[in-house]
Design an enzyme around this catalytic site. Structure first.
Site, mmCIF file in Angstrom:
data_model
loop_
_atom_site.group_PDB
_atom_site.id
_atom_site.type_symbol
_atom_site.label_atom_id
_atom_site.label_comp_id
_atom_site.label_asym_id
_atom_site.label_seq_id
_atom_site.Cartn_x
_atom_site.Cartn_y
_atom_site.Cartn_z
ATOM 1 N N ALA A 49 -25.789 49.275 -10.143
ATOM 2 C CA ALA A 49 -25.512 50.634 -9.635
ATOM 3 C C ALA A 49 -26.728 51.550 -9.704
ATOM 4 C CB ALA A 49 -24.352 51.240 -10.426
ATOM 5 N N ASN A 50 -27.900 50.986 -10.050
ATOM 6 C CA ASN A 50 -29.068 51.865 -10.188
ATOM 7 C C ASN A 50 -29.770 52.161 -8.862
ATOM 8 O OD1 ASN A 50 -29.799 48.928 -10.882
ATOM 9 N ND2 ASN A 50 -31.734 49.787 -10.184
ATOM 10 N N TYR A 202 -29.149 32.214 -0.505
ATOM 11 C CA TYR A 202 -28.460 33.514 -0.456
ATOM 12 C C TYR A 202 -27.122 33.370 0.276
ATOM 13 C CZ TYR A 202 -27.470 38.412 0.670
ATOM 14 O OH TYR A 202 -26.852 39.644 0.813
HETATM 15 N N1 LIG Z 1 -28.711 45.525 2.156
HETATM 16 C C1 LIG Z 1 -28.049 44.769 3.022
HETATM 17 O O1 LIG Z 1 -28.366 44.744 4.231
HETATM 18 C C2 LIG Z 1 -26.887 43.953 2.572
HETATM 19 C C3 LIG Z 1 -26.482 43.903 1.250
HETATM 20 N N2 LIG Z 1 -25.427 43.106 0.884
HETATM 21 C C4 LIG Z 1 -25.026 43.003 -0.514
HETATM 22 O O2 LIG Z 1 -24.871 44.290 -1.077
HETATM 23 C C5 LIG Z 1 -25.081 44.241 -2.483
HETATM 24 C C6 LIG Z 1 -25.956 45.393 -2.902
HETATM 25 O O3 LIG Z 1 -27.218 45.221 -2.296
HETATM 26 P P1 LIG Z 1 -28.224 46.405 -1.929
HETATM 27 O O4 LIG Z 1 -27.782 47.682 -2.499
HETATM 28 O O5 LIG Z 1 -28.498 46.312 -0.495
HETATM 29 O O6 LIG Z 1 -29.524 45.853 -2.682
HETATM 30 P P2 LIG Z 1 -30.461 46.493 -3.798
HETATM 31 O O7 LIG Z 1 -31.551 45.501 -3.993
HETATM 32 O O8 LIG Z 1 -30.819 47.873 -3.423
HETATM 33 O O9 LIG Z 1 -29.520 46.536 -5.078
HETATM 34 C C7 LIG Z 1 -29.186 45.376 -5.777
HETATM 35 C C8 LIG Z 1 -28.752 45.730 -7.171
HETATM 36 O O10 LIG Z 1 -28.450 44.525 -7.875
HETATM 37 C C9 LIG Z 1 -29.113 44.573 -9.135
HETATM 38 N N3 LIG Z 1 -29.381 43.256 -9.699
HETATM 39 C C10 LIG Z 1 -30.163 42.275 -9.225
HETATM 40 N N4 LIG Z 1 -30.210 41.259 -10.084
HETATM 41 C C11 LIG Z 1 -29.450 41.603 -11.144
HETATM 42 C C12 LIG Z 1 -29.137 40.990 -12.373
HETATM 43 N N5 LIG Z 1 -29.651 39.807 -12.735
HETATM 44 N N6 LIG Z 1 -28.299 41.629 -13.218
HETATM 45 C C13 LIG Z 1 -27.809 42.834 -12.908
HETATM 46 N N7 LIG Z 1 -28.095 43.486 -11.783
HETATM 47 C C14 LIG Z 1 -28.910 42.871 -10.907
HETATM 48 C C15 LIG Z 1 -30.405 45.328 -8.845
HETATM 49 O O11 LIG Z 1 -31.015 45.792 -10.041
HETATM 50 P P3 LIG Z 1 -32.611 46.082 -10.077
HETATM 51 O O12 LIG Z 1 -32.840 47.301 -9.251
HETATM 52 O O13 LIG Z 1 -32.911 46.268 -11.517
HETATM 53 O O14 LIG Z 1 -33.268 44.876 -9.498
HETATM 54 C C16 LIG Z 1 -29.854 46.445 -7.982
HETATM 55 O O15 LIG Z 1 -29.281 47.427 -8.780
HETATM 56 C C17 LIG Z 1 -25.666 42.851 -2.773
HETATM 57 O O16 LIG Z 1 -24.661 42.048 -3.332
HETATM 58 C C18 LIG Z 1 -26.058 42.339 -1.415
HETATM 59 O O17 LIG Z 1 -25.996 40.938 -1.332
HETATM 60 C C19 LIG Z 1 -24.728 42.404 1.793
HETATM 61 C C20 LIG Z 1 -25.072 42.437 3.116
HETATM 62 C C21 LIG Z 1 -26.188 43.186 3.615
HETATM 63 C C1 LIG Z 2 -31.612 41.055 14.919
HETATM 64 C C2 LIG Z 2 -31.540 42.547 14.875
HETATM 65 C C3 LIG Z 2 -31.517 43.250 13.694
HETATM 66 C C4 LIG Z 2 -31.660 42.514 12.416
HETATM 67 C C5 LIG Z 2 -30.682 42.162 11.591
HETATM 68 C C6 LIG Z 2 -30.913 41.563 10.301
HETATM 69 C C7 LIG Z 2 -32.262 41.073 9.955
HETATM 70 C C8 LIG Z 2 -29.901 41.480 9.426
HETATM 71 C C9 LIG Z 2 -30.011 41.077 8.049
HETATM 72 C C10 LIG Z 2 -28.927 41.091 7.290
HETATM 73 C C11 LIG Z 2 -28.936 40.874 5.884
HETATM 74 C C12 LIG Z 2 -30.163 41.003 5.103
HETATM 75 C C13 LIG Z 2 -27.780 40.587 5.279
HETATM 76 C C14 LIG Z 2 -27.624 40.487 3.878
HETATM 77 O O1 LIG Z 2 -26.630 40.054 3.373
HETATM 78 C C15 LIG Z 2 -31.463 44.752 13.630
HETATM 79 C C16 LIG Z 2 -32.644 45.258 12.830
HETATM 80 C C17 LIG Z 2 -30.182 45.222 12.965
HETATM 81 C C18 LIG Z 2 -31.459 45.443 14.996
HETATM 82 C C19 LIG Z 2 -31.976 44.673 16.117
HETATM 83 C C20 LIG Z 2 -31.464 43.255 16.180
#
Ligand SMILES: NC(=O)C1=CN([C@@H]2O[C@H](COP(=O)(O)OP(=O)(O)OC[C@H]3O[C@@H](n4cnc5c(N)ncnc54)[C@H](OP(=O)(O)O)[C@@H]3O)[C@@H](O)[C@H]2O)C=CC1
Ligand SMILES: CC1=C(/C=C/C(C)=C/C=C/C(C)=C/C=O)C(C)(C)CCC1
Length: 318
Positions: A49-50, A202
């Protein structure tokens, strides 16, 4: 000639993006949680949550009146996030506790202290995650993606499930991803010791999130504890930190991505929306039910993953 046409095309595209910027942003923002539900007297636990989605979720639920416990691996970063939440909302009841999901001893110590000091748990949000990190193992020897994203949360949930049941009605939200569509549970090599691809690792872990939510929902029938998984959208957060290419891509295309606040909406929706009080085992995106890949709907795979997870963590959970 070709260069001229290409330059004109690029110019036109840039112009279109500028003209339609507000529409693009509105579309990219996706669904919004419209519920005005209050959470006064409720306790919420959010992992990771940080920063990113987790931090925005913490802020929103704190504004709704909840006591929010922010479980972070880096307490200093967690305290900074808590301070910024308090700066946005002075009455926020937010607390930081140490939890490293890459270390089962840390998870057990966290849960032990939590159970000693916190009497209720109404909402558990399994949000923390890592993406595309180089091949690394957790303290317990699990591949980092499956170890943190799935097994760490599996153990944490198992340790807190009794409290959730005693606090019912309660909800669990598992933050998964659209990436689950590209994942397979490689039971023969769950920890990618044979071959490693960070993207596939992942995707496997995010598929494990979906399967865990479905299997847990099946096992929790009749308990008033629900569990759903979510895809938050493509969110401009720190998640891409391990991939330079992704970081550049996300920076260049940031206009097409959700902000962390927009990315938190589906998690918040699953945590509070009144109409979901008895909905369990479903997958959501943009605050609506979402498609689950066939491999995420397999009851057999879900049960097998459950058993393998219990075995790896040396726990019994039925
Ligand atoms: N961003 C995206 O496009 C997408 C995100 N998600 C999912 O959303 C969730 C949140 O991601 P998002 O906010 O984007 O990513 P961030 O990297 O911004 O946040 C991830 C968080 O997870 C924490 N974390 C990582 N490893 C550990 C660990 N070993 N123990 C405890 N905490 C840990 C990080 O802590 P620290 O900062 O200390 O590393 C951070 O607080 C994830 O589960 C991700 O898979 C899903 C689809 C797309
Ligand atoms: C192809 C494409 C895109 C890329 C999407 C990507 C790269 C998504 C990654 C998703 C992740 C990281 C999911 C984590 O769980 C944009 C930029 C939306 C817009 C233009 C078309």
């Amino acid at each position: 000639m070709f260069v001229l046409i290409a330059a004109a095309g690029l110019g036109l595209l840039t112009l279109l993006v500028i003209v339609f910027a507000p529409n693009i942003r509105k579309y990219a923002a996706g669904g919004v949680c419209k519920s005005a539900a209050r959470l006064d007297g409720k306790t919420v636990l959010i992992t990771g949550a940080n920063t990113g989605i987790g931090k925005e979720t913490a802020l929103d639920l704190a504004v709704r009146g909840a006591r929010v416990i922010m479980a972070c691996r880096d307490v200093e970063k967690g305290e900074e996030a808590a301070a910024s939440i308090r700066a946005s909302y002075s009455q926020a009841q937010v607390e930081v506790r140490e939890l490293d999901l890459a270390d089962t001893c840390s998870i057990r110590a966290f849960a032990q202290q939590f159970l000693r000091e916190v009497n209720h748990l109404h909402i558990l949000i399994n949000n923390a995650g890592v993406m595309m990190c180089p091949y690394t193992k957790t303290i317990d020897g699990f591949e980092m993606h499956i170890g943190v994203n799935h097994l760490g949360h599996f153990l944490l949930t198992s340790l807190l499930i009794g409290l959730l049941k005693r606090s019912a009605p309660a909800r669990i939200v598992v933050v998964s991803s659209l990436a689950h569509n590209f994942g397979w549970i490689r039971f023969h090599d769950l920890h990618s010791q044979g071959s490693y691809n960070s993207g596939l690792a992942y995707c496997q872990s995010k598929l494990a999130n979906v399967l865990f939510a479905r299997e847990l929902a099946r096992r929790l029938k009749g308990t008033s504890v629900t569990v759903n998984s979510v895809h938050p959208g493509t969110v401009n957060s720190d998640l891409t930190r391990h991939s330079t290419l992704m970081t550049i891509f996300f920076t260049v295309f940031s206009m097409f991505l959700k902000t962390p606040r927009e990315g938190a909406q589906t998690t918040i929706y699953c945590a509070v929306a009144e109409e979901l009080h008895s909905i369990s085992g479903k997958h959501f995106s943009d605050c609506t039910p979402a498609f689950v890949a066939p491999q995420g709907r397999s009851e057999e795979t879900a049960r097998r993953l459950w058993d393998v997870s219990c075995e790896l963590l040396a726990i019994e959970w039925d």
